[in-house]
Scaffold this motif. Structure first.
Motif, PDB file in Angstrom:
ATOM      1  N   ARG A  13       0.842  -1.204   0.000  1.00 48.00           N
ATOM      2  CA  ARG A  13       0.000   0.000   0.000  1.00 48.00           C
ATOM      3  C   ARG A  13       0.875   1.250   0.000  1.00 48.00           C
ATOM      4  N   LEU A  14       1.931   1.251   0.797  1.00 53.61           N
ATOM      5  CA  LEU A  14       2.857   2.382   0.844  1.00 53.61           C
ATOM      6  C   LEU A  14       3.562   2.559  -0.500  1.00 53.61           C
ATOM      7  N   ARG A  64       2.477   1.730  -3.487  1.00 57.37           N
ATOM      8  CA  ARG A  64       1.524   2.289  -4.452  1.00 57.37           C
ATOM      9  C   ARG A  64       1.291   3.774  -4.201  1.00 57.37           C
ATOM     10  N   THR A  65       1.243   4.173  -2.942  1.00 55.52           N
ATOM     11  CA  THR A  65       1.045   5.583  -2.597  1.00 55.52           C
ATOM     12  C   THR A  65       2.224   6.427  -3.079  1.00 55.52           C
ATOM     13  N   ILE A  66       3.424   5.946  -2.841  1.00 52.88           N
ATOM     14  CA  ILE A  66       4.626   6.674  -3.263  1.00 52.88           C
ATOM     15  C   ILE A  66       4.700   6.733  -4.782  1.00 52.88           C
ATOM     16  N   ALA A 109       2.242   6.630  -6.915  1.00 49.59           N
ATOM     17  CA  ALA A 109       1.213   7.535  -7.434  1.00 49.59           C
ATOM     18  C   ALA A 109       1.610   8.999  -7.235  1.00 49.59           C
ATOM     19  N   ALA A 110       2.393   9.278  -6.194  1.00 46.31           N
ATOM     20  CA  ALA A 110       2.790  10.653  -5.901  1.00 46.31           C
ATOM     21  C   ALA A 110       4.010  11.094  -6.720  1.00 46.31           C
TER      22      ALA A 110
END
Length: 88
Positions: free
Chosen positions: A35-36, A38-40, A42-43
């Motif tokens: 999850r982390l 994917r978040t990074i 996407a950013a």
């Protein structure tokens, strides 16, 4: 984290056919790290979003012409919309 534990239980049951509490912490940690990641991801800026030439190359590849007086940064933002790149 509670959601990660729940998903870990479901994943363990799907893999082993039964609850596997010994695998729960490892699976929950893996889910949290994914999850982390994917978040990074996407950013992060698109590779073509960080330079003038790369932005113009991407525009040509997508068949998008710069508008009159449009700077390459504004073009990059427009390309994000056209290409469906995830918003930061």
């Amino acid at each position: 984290m509670a959601e990660d534990l729940r998903q870990a239980d479901e994943l363990a049951a799907a893999i082993t056919g039964k609850a596997a509490p010994e695998h729960r912490p490892y699976l929950a940690l893996w889910l949290a790290v994914e999850r982390l990641r994917r978040t990074i991801q996407a950013a992060a800026p698109a590779p073509w979003e960080v330079g003038k030439e790369a932005t113009y190359d991407k525009a040509r590849a997508l068949g998008v012409a710069p508008e009159a007086g449009e700077c390459w940064q504004a073009l990059a933002q427009r390309l994000k919309q056209v290409s469906g790149w995830p918003a930061a």
